[in-house]
Design a protein around this motif. Structure first.
Motif, PDB file in Angstrom:
ATOM      1  N   LEU A  60      -2.266   9.438   4.897  1.00  0.00           N
ATOM      2  CA  LEU A  60      -3.705   9.681   4.962  1.00  0.00           C
ATOM      3  C   LEU A  60      -4.002  10.873   5.861  1.00  0.00           C
ATOM      4  CD1 LEU A  60      -5.474   6.205   5.455  1.00  0.00           C
ATOM      5  CD2 LEU A  60      -5.427   7.593   3.400  1.00  0.00           C
ATOM      6  N   GLU A  61      -5.001  11.626   5.483  1.00  0.00           N
ATOM      7  CA  GLU A  61      -5.537  12.669   6.352  1.00  0.00           C
ATOM      8  C   GLU A  61      -7.031  12.785   6.074  1.00  0.00           C
ATOM      9  OE1 GLU A  61      -4.748  17.260   7.817  1.00  0.00           O
ATOM     10  OE2 GLU A  61      -3.679  16.453   6.088  1.00  0.00           O
ATOM     11  N   ARG A  62      -7.820  12.699   7.136  1.00  0.00           N
ATOM     12  CA  ARG A  62      -9.277  12.780   7.017  1.00  0.00           C
ATOM     13  C   ARG A  62      -9.815  11.804   5.984  1.00  0.00           C
ATOM     14  NH1 ARG A  62     -10.202  19.394   7.342  1.00  0.00           N
ATOM     15  NH2 ARG A  62      -9.228  19.659   9.404  1.00  0.00           N
ATOM     16  N   GLY A  63      -9.245  10.605   6.002  1.00  0.00           N
ATOM     17  CA  GLY A  63      -9.759   9.532   5.160  1.00  0.00           C
ATOM     18  C   GLY A  63      -9.325   9.544   3.718  1.00  0.00           C
ATOM     19  N   GLN A  64      -8.419  10.442   3.346  1.00  0.00           N
ATOM     20  CA  GLN A  64      -7.977  10.524   1.967  1.00  0.00           C
ATOM     21  C   GLN A  64      -6.453  10.503   1.882  1.00  0.00           C
ATOM     22  OE1 GLN A  64     -10.001  14.182   0.700  1.00  0.00           O
ATOM     23  NE2 GLN A  64     -11.480  12.921  -0.419  1.00  0.00           N
ATOM     24  N   VAL A  65      -5.949   9.961   0.781  1.00  0.00           N
ATOM     25  CA  VAL A  65      -4.508   9.979   0.539  1.00  0.00           C
ATOM     26  C   VAL A  65      -4.118  11.394   0.112  1.00  0.00           C
ATOM     27  CG1 VAL A  65      -2.618   9.096  -0.874  1.00  0.00           C
ATOM     28  CG2 VAL A  65      -4.434   7.544  -0.120  1.00  0.00           C
ATOM     29  N   VAL A 113      -9.747   5.844  -1.402  1.00  0.00           N
ATOM     30  CA  VAL A 113      -8.341   5.519  -1.116  1.00  0.00           C
ATOM     31  C   VAL A 113      -7.830   4.502  -2.129  1.00  0.00           C
ATOM     32  CG1 VAL A 113      -6.779   4.415   0.525  1.00  0.00           C
ATOM     33  CG2 VAL A 113      -8.501   6.043   1.334  1.00  0.00           C
ATOM     34  N   SER A 114      -6.732   4.825  -2.771  1.00  0.00           N
ATOM     35  CA  SER A 114      -6.085   3.907  -3.705  1.00  0.00           C
ATOM     36  C   SER A 114      -4.640   3.700  -3.277  1.00  0.00           C
ATOM     37  CB  SER A 114      -6.116   4.461  -5.134  1.00  0.00           C
ATOM     38  OG  SER A 114      -7.427   4.564  -5.631  1.00  0.00           O
ATOM     39  N   LEU A 115      -4.204   2.449  -3.276  1.00  0.00           N
ATOM     40  CA  LEU A 115      -2.804   2.138  -2.988  1.00  0.00           C
ATOM     41  C   LEU A 115      -2.503   0.737  -3.483  1.00  0.00           C
ATOM     42  CD1 LEU A 115      -2.555   0.006  -0.366  1.00  0.00           C
ATOM     43  CD2 LEU A 115      -3.170   2.060   0.895  1.00  0.00           C
ATOM     44  N   SER A 116      -1.236   0.406  -3.540  1.00  0.00           N
ATOM     45  CA  SER A 116      -0.836  -0.939  -3.954  1.00  0.00           C
ATOM     46  C   SER A 116       0.389  -1.381  -3.177  1.00  0.00           C
ATOM     47  CB  SER A 116      -0.559  -0.991  -5.465  1.00  0.00           C
ATOM     48  OG  SER A 116       0.531  -0.162  -5.805  1.00  0.00           O
ATOM     49  N   VAL A 117       0.500  -2.687  -3.012  1.00  0.00           N
ATOM     50  CA  VAL A 117       1.635  -3.303  -2.321  1.00  0.00           C
ATOM     51  C   VAL A 117       2.185  -4.402  -3.208  1.00  0.00           C
ATOM     52  CG1 VAL A 117       2.442  -4.476  -0.244  1.00  0.00           C
ATOM     53  CG2 VAL A 117       0.526  -2.853  -0.088  1.00  0.00           C
ATOM     54  N   GLU A 118       3.464  -4.351  -3.485  1.00  0.00           N
ATOM     55  CA  GLU A 118       4.101  -5.378  -4.301  1.00  0.00           C
ATOM     56  C   GLU A 118       4.666  -6.483  -3.421  1.00  0.00           C
ATOM     57  OE1 GLU A 118       7.030  -3.652  -6.803  1.00  0.00           O
ATOM     58  OE2 GLU A 118       5.583  -2.502  -7.988  1.00  0.00           O
ATOM     59  N   ILE A 140     -11.280   3.003  -2.773  1.00  0.00           N
ATOM     60  CA  ILE A 140     -12.213   2.403  -1.818  1.00  0.00           C
ATOM     61  C   ILE A 140     -12.741   3.456  -0.848  1.00  0.00           C
ATOM     62  CG2 ILE A 140     -11.059   0.160  -1.993  1.00  0.00           C
ATOM     63  CD1 ILE A 140     -10.059   0.632   0.915  1.00  0.00           C
ATOM     64  N   SER A 141     -14.027   3.350  -0.564  1.00  0.00           N
ATOM     65  CA  SER A 141     -14.682   4.201   0.428  1.00  0.00           C
ATOM     66  C   SER A 141     -15.461   3.308   1.373  1.00  0.00           C
ATOM     67  CB  SER A 141     -15.633   5.199  -0.244  1.00  0.00           C
ATOM     68  OG  SER A 141     -14.939   6.073  -1.095  1.00  0.00           O
ATOM     69  N   SER A 142     -15.434   3.670   2.663  1.00  0.00           N
ATOM     70  CA  SER A 142     -16.167   2.900   3.664  1.00  0.00           C
ATOM     71  C   SER A 142     -16.272   3.741   4.926  1.00  0.00           C
ATOM     72  CB  SER A 142     -15.463   1.569   3.952  1.00  0.00           C
ATOM     73  OG  SER A 142     -16.270   0.750   4.773  1.00  0.00           O
ATOM     74  N   GLY A 143     -17.007   3.229   5.897  1.00  0.00           N
ATOM     75  CA  GLY A 143     -17.153   3.950   7.149  1.00  0.00           C
ATOM     76  C   GLY A 143     -18.059   3.219   8.108  1.00  0.00           C
ATOM     77  N   LYS A 171      -6.411   5.087   8.974  1.00  0.00           N
ATOM     78  CA  LYS A 171      -5.444   4.011   8.722  1.00  0.00           C
ATOM     79  C   LYS A 171      -5.999   2.649   9.142  1.00  0.00           C
ATOM     80  CE  LYS A 171      -2.288   5.886  11.341  1.00  0.00           C
ATOM     81  NZ  LYS A 171      -3.082   7.021  11.860  1.00  0.00           N
ATOM     82  N   THR A 172      -6.467   2.547  10.380  1.00  0.00           N
ATOM     83  CA  THR A 172      -7.009   1.279  10.866  1.00  0.00           C
ATOM     84  C   THR A 172      -8.284   0.916  10.117  1.00  0.00           C
ATOM     85  OG1 THR A 172      -6.034   1.543  13.073  1.00  0.00           O
ATOM     86  CG2 THR A 172      -7.935   0.084  12.898  1.00  0.00           C
ATOM     87  N   THR A 173      -9.075   1.911   9.749  1.00  0.00           N
ATOM     88  CA  THR A 173     -10.279   1.656   8.961  1.00  0.00           C
ATOM     89  C   THR A 173      -9.918   1.051   7.609  1.00  0.00           C
ATOM     90  OG1 THR A 173     -11.446   3.492  10.011  1.00  0.00           O
ATOM     91  CG2 THR A 173     -12.321   2.710   7.920  1.00  0.00           C
ATOM     92  N   THR A 174      -8.840   1.536   7.008  1.00  0.00           N
ATOM     93  CA  THR A 174      -8.385   0.968   5.737  1.00  0.00           C
ATOM     94  C   THR A 174      -8.037  -0.502   5.893  1.00  0.00           C
ATOM     95  OG1 THR A 174      -7.525   3.119   5.015  1.00  0.00           O
ATOM     96  CG2 THR A 174      -6.671   1.169   3.900  1.00  0.00           C
ATOM     97  N   LEU A 175      -7.311  -0.834   6.961  1.00  0.00           N
ATOM     98  CA  LEU A 175      -6.961  -2.236   7.195  1.00  0.00           C
ATOM     99  C   LEU A 175      -8.213  -3.079   7.424  1.00  0.00           C
ATOM    100  CD1 LEU A 175      -3.763  -2.139   9.464  1.00  0.00           C
ATOM    101  CD2 LEU A 175      -3.972  -1.982   6.971  1.00  0.00           C
ATOM    102  N   ALA A 176      -9.173  -2.541   8.157  1.00  0.00           N
ATOM    103  CA  ALA A 176     -10.416  -3.275   8.423  1.00  0.00           C
ATOM    104  C   ALA A 176     -11.171  -3.558   7.127  1.00  0.00           C
ATOM    105  CB  ALA A 176     -11.298  -2.495   9.392  1.00  0.00           C
ATOM    106  N   ALA A 177     -11.159  -2.597   6.216  1.00  0.00           N
ATOM    107  CA  ALA A 177     -11.820  -2.796   4.931  1.00  0.00           C
ATOM    108  C   ALA A 177     -11.101  -3.852   4.102  1.00  0.00           C
ATOM    109  CB  ALA A 177     -11.892  -1.476   4.163  1.00  0.00           C
ATOM    110  N   VAL A 178      -9.772  -3.806   4.121  1.00  0.00           N
ATOM    111  CA  VAL A 178      -8.996  -4.777   3.349  1.00  0.00           C
ATOM    112  C   VAL A 178      -9.211  -6.187   3.869  1.00  0.00           C
ATOM    113  CG1 VAL A 178      -6.668  -5.520   2.699  1.00  0.00           C
ATOM    114  CG2 VAL A 178      -7.251  -3.089   2.691  1.00  0.00           C
ATOM    115  N   SER A 179      -9.262  -6.355   5.181  1.00  0.00           N
ATOM    116  CA  SER A 179      -9.385  -7.695   5.767  1.00  0.00           C
ATOM    117  C   SER A 179     -10.817  -8.211   5.801  1.00  0.00           C
ATOM    118  CB  SER A 179      -8.807  -7.700   7.185  1.00  0.00           C
ATOM    119  OG  SER A 179      -9.501  -6.786   8.010  1.00  0.00           O
ATOM    120  N   GLY A 180     -11.765  -7.419   5.322  1.00  0.00           N
ATOM    121  CA  GLY A 180     -13.148  -7.879   5.258  1.00  0.00           C
ATOM    122  C   GLY A 180     -13.955  -7.626   6.503  1.00  0.00           C
ATOM    123  N   LEU A 181     -13.375  -6.942   7.483  1.00  0.00           N
ATOM    124  CA  LEU A 181     -14.102  -6.649   8.723  1.00  0.00           C
ATOM    125  C   LEU A 181     -15.071  -5.481   8.551  1.00  0.00           C
ATOM    126  CD1 LEU A 181     -11.118  -6.989  11.227  1.00  0.00           C
ATOM    127  CD2 LEU A 181     -12.978  -8.633  10.853  1.00  0.00           C
TER     128      LEU A 181
END
Length: 237
Positions: free
Chosen positions: A210-215, A23-28, A9-12, A43-53
């Motif tokens: 994460l660093e500079r938007g990448q895993v 960014v790729s990741l998974s949660v079981e 996923i990419s966003s900004g 990190k917070t941007t990733t959460l915002a993307a996941v939650s649809g914000l």
């Protein structure tokens, strides 16, 4: 089985420079995945993307195998995702019980709402004693418990937490993290953003850095903690 999957996923916020890039990741289910890195890493941007914000620029997000990245935040919640934002953001003028009720706004069954509230009272006994108290009068730790309980009132499959230890005393942080472990044992998937890397790795099943938007690194907590370069760069060693 993964309950949450992010695939490149990419966003900004300002095109064309992405805040997170592929960014790729998974949660079981029944696991805690820590998402760590320096301030501004995404990190917070990733959460915002996941939650649809925050809308994706590319990539895909799946919850239980179904895409959720095209839905509104409300639709994402209905799909089974809940988030506890940084700073808790409870409704201070409402009572504890009213805050909990707000968390269950997507659930139509009164019986299920009552069952979920009973479950929250068992998990967080201190809230049971303060059901009629305004949320704004709770301590910082109690407000964090309320924020988590409010999110859990939506009966989610996956819980996102952003800096739950922020501003809390060490003993309170320890208690909060014990609650997270209990939720994991109950089968909930948790994606945890946390600056307290030592505490996060102590309870996590897996971690991404994460660093500079990448895993830039990922692995089991014990493996990451033994890596001297990672310890010095990200874990304060």
């Amino acid at each position: 089985m993964s309950v949450l999957t992010l695939t490149e996923i990419s966003s900004g916020y300002h095109a064309p420079q992405p805040a997170i890039d592929k960014v790729s990741l998974s949660v079981e289910s029944g696991s805690i995945v820590a998402l760590m890195g320096p301030n501004g890493a995404g990190k917070t941007t990733t959460l915002a993307a996941v939650s649809g914000l925050l809308r994706l620029w590319s990539g895909r997000i799946e919850l239980d195998g179904k895409r959720i990245d095209r839905g509104s935040p409300a639709e994402v919640v209905q799909a089974g995702l809940a988030q506890v934002p940084e700073g808790r953001r409870i409704l201070p003028g409402l009572t504890v019980q009213e805050n909990l009720s707000m968390g269950a706004y997507t659930i139509r069954s009164r019986k299920l709402v009552a069952e979920l509230q009973d479950k929250m009272m068992t998990l967080f006994p201190v809230l049971k004693q303060k059901l009629k108290s305004p949320g704004g009068l709770l301590s910082g730790g109690e407000q964090e418990m309320l924020a988590i309980a409010r999110a859990l009132m939506s009966n989610p499959k996956i819980l996102l937490l952003d800096e739950p230890s922020m501003g809390l005393a060490p003993l309170v942080v320890q208690r909060i993290f014990e609650y997270l472990v209990a939720l994991k044992k109950d089968g909930l998937g948790i994606l945890l953003v946390e600056q307290n890397a030592t505490m996060a790795l102590r309870i996590a099943s897996f971690a991404y850095i994460l660093e500079r938007g990448q895993v830039v690194a990922s692995g089991e907590p014990e493996t990451l903690a033994r890596d001297e370069g990672i310890r010095r760069a990200y874990l304060g060693a």
